[in-house]
Design a protein around this motif. Sequence first.
Motif: not given
Length: 160
Positions: A10-17, A22-29
């Motif tokens: 579960y932690s790995i899935d949460y970290k991946e999400a 984070f990557e989406m926010k970076k691309r958007r900025l």
Amino acid sequence: MNQDTTLDEYSIDYKEAQNQSFEMKKRRLFTQIVGGAFNSFNYYHANMDELVYEAGLVIELEQKGLLVHRQEEFPIYYKGLPTPVKRRMDIVVSDRELGHVILELKAIDYVSDTNRKQLWSYMKLMHCRFGMLINFSPKGVYSENWEMSLETGDITRVMQ
């Protein structure tokens, strides 16, 4: 969470999400910043001074709700500590989750490694994870996005 799912899975899935978010926010900025650069260039057209494009870009970014620092001084860091020595940046965009993005602006024919090294040194001196080199060339807007590893200090180009 079903019985077959361990807490680690579960932690790995949460970290991946979290990482994907984070990557989406970076691309958007990055996209918002480049869009503002294009708008500034399209308004003023080619062969203007860097400060002219900077003025338009600042307005574009502020209208998008971004926190923009124009021609402000920021401390240089030594061993993780801020020094009293400061460096003036063209533009720094601040984001609550991503941190700061240094924008190094140029209005020249072609970007060179010297221009890149200038941005990279600013990123390292300020301990700033993200940087963008934006050139308002006579042929149009050219940009490069860069990211520094906070662990190693290595800087790599971020492709959009």
